[in-house]
Design a protein around this motif. Structure first.
Motif, PDB file in Angstrom:
ATOM      1  N   GLU B 179       0.428  -1.371  -0.174  1.00  0.00           N
ATOM      2  CA  GLU B 179       0.377   0.084   0.007  1.00  0.00           C
ATOM      3  C   GLU B 179       0.681   1.351  -0.154  1.00  0.00           C
ATOM      4  O   GLU B 179       0.297   2.292  -0.534  1.00  0.00           O
ATOM      5  CB  GLU B 179      -0.676  -0.122   1.301  1.00  0.00           C
ATOM      6  CG  GLU B 179      -0.221  -0.413   2.503  1.00  0.00           C
ATOM      7  CD  GLU B 179      -0.794  -0.395   3.909  1.00  0.00           C
ATOM      8  OE1 GLU B 179      -2.051  -0.880   3.478  1.00  0.00           O
ATOM      9  OE2 GLU B 179      -0.907   0.585   4.395  1.00  0.00           O
ATOM     10  N   TRP B 180       2.075   1.670   0.470  1.00  0.00           N
ATOM     11  CA  TRP B 180       2.674   1.917   0.579  1.00  0.00           C
ATOM     12  C   TRP B 180       3.733   2.942  -1.084  1.00  0.00           C
ATOM     13  O   TRP B 180       3.315   3.732  -1.382  1.00  0.00           O
ATOM     14  CB  TRP B 180       3.950   1.960   1.907  1.00  0.00           C
ATOM     15  CG  TRP B 180       3.700   2.014   2.784  1.00  0.00           C
ATOM     16  CD1 TRP B 180       2.504   2.841   3.652  1.00  0.00           C
ATOM     17  CD2 TRP B 180       4.225   1.682   4.033  1.00  0.00           C
ATOM     18  NE1 TRP B 180       2.464   2.636   5.105  1.00  0.00           N
ATOM     19  CE2 TRP B 180       2.959   1.642   5.287  1.00  0.00           C
ATOM     20  CE3 TRP B 180       5.432   0.699   4.424  1.00  0.00           C
ATOM     21  CZ2 TRP B 180       3.792   1.526   6.886  1.00  0.00           C
ATOM     22  CZ3 TRP B 180       5.583   0.265   5.532  1.00  0.00           C
ATOM     23  CH2 TRP B 180       5.016   0.154   7.015  1.00  0.00           C
ATOM     24  N   ASN B 182       1.711   1.982  -3.236  1.00  0.00           N
ATOM     25  CA  ASN B 182       1.032   1.886  -4.333  1.00  0.00           C
ATOM     26  C   ASN B 182       1.207   3.685  -4.143  1.00  0.00           C
ATOM     27  O   ASN B 182       0.407   4.694  -5.207  1.00  0.00           O
ATOM     28  CB  ASN B 182       0.016   1.386  -3.867  1.00  0.00           C
ATOM     29  CG  ASN B 182      -0.106  -0.057  -4.362  1.00  0.00           C
ATOM     30  OD1 ASN B 182       0.684  -0.103  -5.920  1.00  0.00           O
ATOM     31  ND2 ASN B 182      -0.999  -0.499  -3.774  1.00  0.00           N
ATOM     32  N   VAL B 183       0.623   4.225  -2.565  1.00  0.00           N
ATOM     33  CA  VAL B 183       0.787   5.388  -2.950  1.00  0.00           C
ATOM     34  C   VAL B 183       1.545   6.566  -3.826  1.00  0.00           C
ATOM     35  O   VAL B 183       1.439   7.330  -3.624  1.00  0.00           O
ATOM     36  CB  VAL B 183       0.587   5.575  -1.101  1.00  0.00           C
ATOM     37  CG1 VAL B 183       1.156   7.116  -0.596  1.00  0.00           C
ATOM     38  CG2 VAL B 183       0.176   5.498  -0.310  1.00  0.00           C
ATOM     39  N   ALA B 184       2.949   5.640  -3.113  1.00  0.00           N
ATOM     40  CA  ALA B 184       4.186   6.387  -4.397  1.00  0.00           C
ATOM     41  C   ALA B 184       3.723   6.677  -5.878  1.00  0.00           C
ATOM     42  O   ALA B 184       3.828   6.882  -6.341  1.00  0.00           O
ATOM     43  CB  ALA B 184       5.329   5.620  -3.891  1.00  0.00           C
ATOM     44  N   ARG B 185       3.204   4.665  -6.106  1.00  0.00           N
ATOM     45  CA  ARG B 185       2.668   4.898  -7.906  1.00  0.00           C
ATOM     46  C   ARG B 185       1.846   5.953  -7.649  1.00  0.00           C
ATOM     47  O   ARG B 185       1.915   6.805  -8.562  1.00  0.00           O
ATOM     48  CB  ARG B 185       2.156   3.201  -7.519  1.00  0.00           C
ATOM     49  CG  ARG B 185       3.402   2.177  -8.154  1.00  0.00           C
ATOM     50  CD  ARG B 185       2.878   1.555  -8.243  1.00  0.00           C
ATOM     51  NE  ARG B 185       1.869   1.145  -9.467  1.00  0.00           N
ATOM     52  CZ  ARG B 185       1.550   0.405  -9.881  1.00  0.00           C
ATOM     53  NH1 ARG B 185       1.659  -0.835  -9.188  1.00  0.00           N
ATOM     54  NH2 ARG B 185       1.145  -0.100 -11.035  1.00  0.00           N
ATOM     55  N   ARG B 193      12.527   8.615  -5.957  1.00  0.00           N
ATOM     56  CA  ARG B 193      12.604   9.340  -4.676  1.00  0.00           C
ATOM     57  C   ARG B 193      11.373   8.670  -4.422  1.00  0.00           C
ATOM     58  O   ARG B 193      12.060   8.382  -2.892  1.00  0.00           O
ATOM     59  CB  ARG B 193      11.601  10.640  -5.079  1.00  0.00           C
ATOM     60  CG  ARG B 193      10.588  11.210  -4.043  1.00  0.00           C
ATOM     61  CD  ARG B 193      10.254  12.663  -5.054  1.00  0.00           C
ATOM     62  NE  ARG B 193       9.426  13.101  -3.715  1.00  0.00           N
ATOM     63  CZ  ARG B 193       8.624  13.606  -2.981  1.00  0.00           C
ATOM     64  NH1 ARG B 193       7.994  12.952  -4.214  1.00  0.00           N
ATOM     65  NH2 ARG B 193       8.197  14.529  -2.450  1.00  0.00           N
ATOM     66  N   ARG B 194      11.647   7.572  -4.981  1.00  0.00           N
ATOM     67  CA  ARG B 194      10.613   6.221  -4.066  1.00  0.00           C
ATOM     68  C   ARG B 194      11.544   5.508  -3.248  1.00  0.00           C
ATOM     69  O   ARG B 194      11.866   5.551  -2.124  1.00  0.00           O
ATOM     70  CB  ARG B 194       9.946   5.374  -4.810  1.00  0.00           C
ATOM     71  CG  ARG B 194       9.532   4.437  -4.425  1.00  0.00           C
ATOM     72  CD  ARG B 194       8.674   3.344  -5.643  1.00  0.00           C
ATOM     73  NE  ARG B 194       9.364   3.022  -6.213  1.00  0.00           N
ATOM     74  CZ  ARG B 194       9.411   2.024  -7.177  1.00  0.00           C
ATOM     75  NH1 ARG B 194       8.614   2.128  -7.825  1.00  0.00           N
ATOM     76  NH2 ARG B 194      10.484   1.481  -7.790  1.00  0.00           N
ATOM     77  N   THR B 197      12.623   7.887  -0.170  1.00  0.00           N
ATOM     78  CA  THR B 197      11.525   8.799   0.909  1.00  0.00           C
ATOM     79  C   THR B 197      10.101   7.561   1.239  1.00  0.00           C
ATOM     80  O   THR B 197       9.392   7.240   2.419  1.00  0.00           O
ATOM     81  CB  THR B 197      10.752   9.472   0.517  1.00  0.00           C
ATOM     82  OG1 THR B 197      10.250   8.998  -1.007  1.00  0.00           O
ATOM     83  CG2 THR B 197      11.613  10.745  -0.288  1.00  0.00           C
ATOM     84  N   ILE B 198      10.629   6.427   0.340  1.00  0.00           N
ATOM     85  CA  ILE B 198       9.340   5.250   0.885  1.00  0.00           C
ATOM     86  C   ILE B 198      10.543   4.148   1.180  1.00  0.00           C
ATOM     87  O   ILE B 198      10.033   3.640   2.790  1.00  0.00           O
ATOM     88  CB  ILE B 198       8.831   5.050  -0.134  1.00  0.00           C
ATOM     89  CG1 ILE B 198       7.623   5.993  -0.801  1.00  0.00           C
ATOM     90  CG2 ILE B 198       7.553   3.673  -0.020  1.00  0.00           C
ATOM     91  CD1 ILE B 198       6.312   6.240  -0.239  1.00  0.00           C
ATOM     92  N   PRO B 201      13.186   4.178   4.572  1.00  0.00           N
ATOM     93  CA  PRO B 201      12.169   4.278   5.509  1.00  0.00           C
ATOM     94  C   PRO B 201      11.561   3.337   6.221  1.00  0.00           C
ATOM     95  O   PRO B 201      11.311   3.135   7.031  1.00  0.00           O
ATOM     96  CB  PRO B 201      11.581   6.193   5.724  1.00  0.00           C
ATOM     97  CG  PRO B 201      11.066   5.888   4.820  1.00  0.00           C
ATOM     98  CD  PRO B 201      12.571   5.400   3.877  1.00  0.00           C
ATOM     99  N   ALA B 202      11.094   2.888   5.709  1.00  0.00           N
ATOM    100  CA  ALA B 202      10.376   1.021   5.514  1.00  0.00           C
ATOM    101  C   ALA B 202      10.980   0.601   5.694  1.00  0.00           C
ATOM    102  O   ALA B 202      10.697  -0.458   7.091  1.00  0.00           O
ATOM    103  CB  ALA B 202       9.539   1.207   4.411  1.00  0.00           C
ATOM    104  N   PHE B 277       9.738   2.945  13.456  1.00  0.00           N
ATOM    105  CA  PHE B 277       8.837   3.704  13.306  1.00  0.00           C
ATOM    106  C   PHE B 277       7.153   3.043  13.963  1.00  0.00           C
ATOM    107  O   PHE B 277       7.203   1.749  14.234  1.00  0.00           O
ATOM    108  CB  PHE B 277       7.896   4.145  11.974  1.00  0.00           C
ATOM    109  CG  PHE B 277       8.143   3.404  11.019  1.00  0.00           C
ATOM    110  CD1 PHE B 277       6.655   2.882  10.985  1.00  0.00           C
ATOM    111  CD2 PHE B 277       8.716   3.177  10.487  1.00  0.00           C
ATOM    112  CE1 PHE B 277       7.429   1.568  10.305  1.00  0.00           C
ATOM    113  CE2 PHE B 277       9.153   1.908   9.070  1.00  0.00           C
ATOM    114  CZ  PHE B 277       8.131   1.509   9.582  1.00  0.00           C
ATOM    115  N   PRO B 278       6.359   3.670  15.006  1.00  0.00           N
ATOM    116  CA  PRO B 278       5.503   2.548  15.851  1.00  0.00           C
ATOM    117  C   PRO B 278       4.041   2.438  14.662  1.00  0.00           C
ATOM    118  O   PRO B 278       4.171   3.512  14.138  1.00  0.00           O
ATOM    119  CB  PRO B 278       5.114   3.591  16.742  1.00  0.00           C
ATOM    120  CG  PRO B 278       5.449   4.929  16.684  1.00  0.00           C
ATOM    121  CD  PRO B 278       6.485   5.327  15.492  1.00  0.00           C
ATOM    122  N   GLU B 279       3.722   2.194  14.683  1.00  0.00           N
ATOM    123  CA  GLU B 279       2.284   1.557  13.564  1.00  0.00           C
ATOM    124  C   GLU B 279       1.215   2.081  14.418  1.00  0.00           C
ATOM    125  O   GLU B 279       0.800   0.806  15.351  1.00  0.00           O
ATOM    126  CB  GLU B 279       2.521   0.342  12.810  1.00  0.00           C
ATOM    127  CG  GLU B 279       3.425   0.471  11.594  1.00  0.00           C
ATOM    128  CD  GLU B 279       3.371  -0.196  10.147  1.00  0.00           C
ATOM    129  OE1 GLU B 279       1.936  -0.515   9.798  1.00  0.00           O
ATOM    130  OE2 GLU B 279       4.374  -1.076  10.347  1.00  0.00           O
TER     131      GLU B 279
END
Lengths: 330, 279
Positions: B179-180, B182-185, B193-194, B197-198, B201-202, B277-279
């Motif tokens: 899903e993250w 997909n957000v970038a897409r 950048r993906r 930035t995605i 960090p993930a 990061f907490p989810e």
């Protein structure tokens, strides 16, 4: 009924042209999820799609978003065939899909900076703040998603989608993970924002009341596999509707029962209905449950050039309970 | 009303420590039988035989030695007599060099493997074969090709710390939520950048976990590597003191190796906490 918006027959802002989705399973041939789906949407229209799980609603939405490709057919948005995802089409995900390492502000600015790559930091911030305010999250800018409630997270998702000022919003069951109260508030917000901004929206939902409250038209899909777009219900309720009294509208239960009847029985046995009626996928019947008989429903033809009044004449489907129709005429 | 857990745990720790020191002290107190012997002969014998002392140093001796080392950690009396601080600095420098080299190699390749199923499959047989090789098995080859013992030990550190980082990076990158992405897409974010930035960090918590495992292994291996290559470093120090039969120094060095290893681990743990990061 078409107050404030153009007729979907003439304004084909979005035109879904005969899309099919097929999966090839190894060994067992291929499964058709849905077949030859034709639909057009006007600018500023709010369309909800309802159907049982597995009918391919999400696939349709993903194809519109450009995240998935159809096995056949094409989608044309604003006179251009879509090829892959675009900033013109924002998606609100069911799971909100916020980036957990960013704050609320960070999540929204991420989207804004993706659209306007060379925007100054100040303007990015201003644009993001505008939409954070719009969804009522003022004061929560510096919180991380983990510190927010489900409803607030989805608000961020909405702010993120709106902040890039898309031509179309695609919502995949945006409220289904929320409790009833929050869902109601967010529906109101979304309705308000979409009416104010004239946003074109395509939304998946499982909630009949939600569809009637929000949508201009409700698409009914049969059960998968081999799902088809069976019927388009035109919402007879006035464009200006209020949550407090929408369910008291004389036509409300006519529409509601029509949709529920479809979901409970007709969606299963639609193949028979299709045979009997010589069903044309390109001119899916458009119905207006409970509407006065003088006003004929038209086929929501998407591309068809041949005028088929015959199909249109067959199209109106009367609600199962006559009593409710009377209520509608009252 | 009871004391907080950390306090009770600390009390138990201290009690265990005192018990251990006492047991050690008692065990090495030395009351062995003293053999009567010719004084000329006695000169050839160790203190164990002549005075009944334990062959093992007790905690007091080790403590005194440690104190001595801590007071002059950086003295340098020629090749075979350097302060423990200097030796540690050599080891830490080698570990840092080899480790950073491994980071520079493992993270980009891990990204590649994680992002491309093709490269993942293509590189998999190499990784599977290279990974289980003991880092010290590379040593002769490294000495033969690099022709420098210090660089060879850096290479050995590199090769042993590269695998956990590589595999964890690849795993972390491949496991980034769809899903993250997909957000970038949908936001038309470009590949670079993906990645930054995605995906970065993930995957950062997983990557850092790999880095933490790696620093632990690197610190384990440096001691062995320096025993082989000799010259400088804490591993060499241990081996040299063994040759001097100074068990006190060996024990002191063991203690110091443990403490430095713990510090390195804690540094990485701290960084991991920063990127989690907490989810």
């Amino acid at each position: 009924m078409t107050e404030g918006r153009t007729d979907p027959m003439t304004d084909k802002f979005i035109s879904i042209e005969g899309i099919t989705k097929r999966f090839t399973a190894p060994g067992s041939g291929s499964t058709i999820v849905f077949e030859e789906l034709w639909l057009s949407m006007a600018r500023g229209e709010f369309v909800c799609i309802i159907g049982h799980s597995g009918c391919g609603k999400t696939t349709v939405l993903n194809i519109l978003a450009g995240l998935d490709v159809p096995s056949a057919g094409a989608v044309i948005v604003d006179n251009e065939a879509i090829e892959g995802p675009s900033l013109d089409r924002a998606v609100i995900f069911q799971s909100h899909a916020l980036l957990p390492w960013l704050t609320v502000m960070g999540n929204v600015t991420y989207a804004v900076s993706s659209k306007w790559r060379f925007m100054s930091k100040e303007n990015l911030h201003r644009q993001a703040q505008k939409f954070i305010d719009l969804v009522g999250l003022t004061g929560a800018e510096h919180k991380r998603p983990s510190e927010l409630s489900g409803g607030m997270k989805q608000r961020v998702g909405i702010a993120r989608a709106l902040s890039i000022e898309p031509k179309i919003m695609l919502m995949d069951e945006p409220f289904s993970a929320l409790d009833a109260l929050t869902r109601g508030t967010l529906q109101d917000e979304v309705r308000r924002i979409c009416t104010e901004t004239g946003q074109t929206v395509f939304m998946i939902t499982h909630d009949v009341d939600e569809a009637i409250y929000l949508a201009d038209r409700v698409l009914l899909m049969t059960n998968g596999p081999n799902a088809v777009l069976a019927e388009i219900v035109e919402n007879p309720l006035p464009k200006r509707r209020r949550r407090e009294d929408v369910h008291r509208h004389p036509l409300y239960y006519g529409v509601r029962n029509h949709i529920i009847d479809f979901l409970v029985t007709r969606s299963k046995n639609f193949a028979g209905e299709m045979r009997d009626k010589n069903f044309d996928r390109r001119a899916v019947p458009m119905v207006r449950p409970g509407a006065p008989p003088g006003e004929p429903a038209r086929p929501a033809s998407s591309d068809t050039t041949d005028p088929t009044p015959a199909a249109a004449a067959e199209a109106p489907v009367t609600p199962a309970r006559p009593g409710l129709i009377q209520g509608g005429r009252a | 009303m009871s004391a907080p857990l950390w306090l009770r745990a600390a009390v138990v720790s201290v009690v265990l420590f005192i018990a251990f020191i006492l047991a050690w002290h008692v065990a090495t107190r030395g009351a062995g039988p003293v053999a009567r012997m010719d004084p000329e002969y006695a000169k050839l014998m160790g203190a164990t035989a002549t005075e009944g002392k334990s062959a093992m140093p007790g905690p007091l001796e080790v403590g005194a030695k440690l104190w001595e080392h801590l007071q002059h950690p950086f003295y340098d009396n020629g090749p075979n007599d350097k302060g423990i601080g200097i030796q540690l600095a050599y080891s830490i420098a080698r570990v840092t060099a080899g480790y950073l080299l491994a980071v520079a190699v493992a993270i980009p390749i891990g990204f590649l493997i994680g992002m491309s199923p093709l490269m993942s499959r293509a590189l998999d047989p190499f990784i599977q074969v290279l990974k289980p090789i003991s880092p010290l098995a590379w040593m002769p080859l490294a000495l033969y090709t690099i022709k420098d013992s210090s660089l060879s030990s850096i290479f050995v550190i590199f090769i042993c710390s590269v695998w956990p980082m590589l595999l964890n990076t690849a795993f972390g990158v491949a496991a980034v939520r769809k899903e993250w992405l997909n957000v970038a897409r949908t936001l038309e974010v470009g590949t670079f950048r993906r990645a930054f930035t995605i995906i970065l960090p993930a995957a950062a918590p997983t990557i850092l976990t790999g880095m933490r495992i790696s620093i632990g292994i690197a610190w384990l291996v440096i001691v062995a590597a320096e025993m082989l290559v000799g010259g400088t470093g804490i591993g060499y120090f241990v081996w040299n003191e063994w040759n001097n039969l100074s068990i006190t120094n060996v024990i002191t060095a063991i203690l110091v190796i443990g403490i430095i290893g713990m510090l390195l681990d804690q540094i990485l743990a701290r960084i991991t906490r920063l990127v989690t990061f907490p989810e």
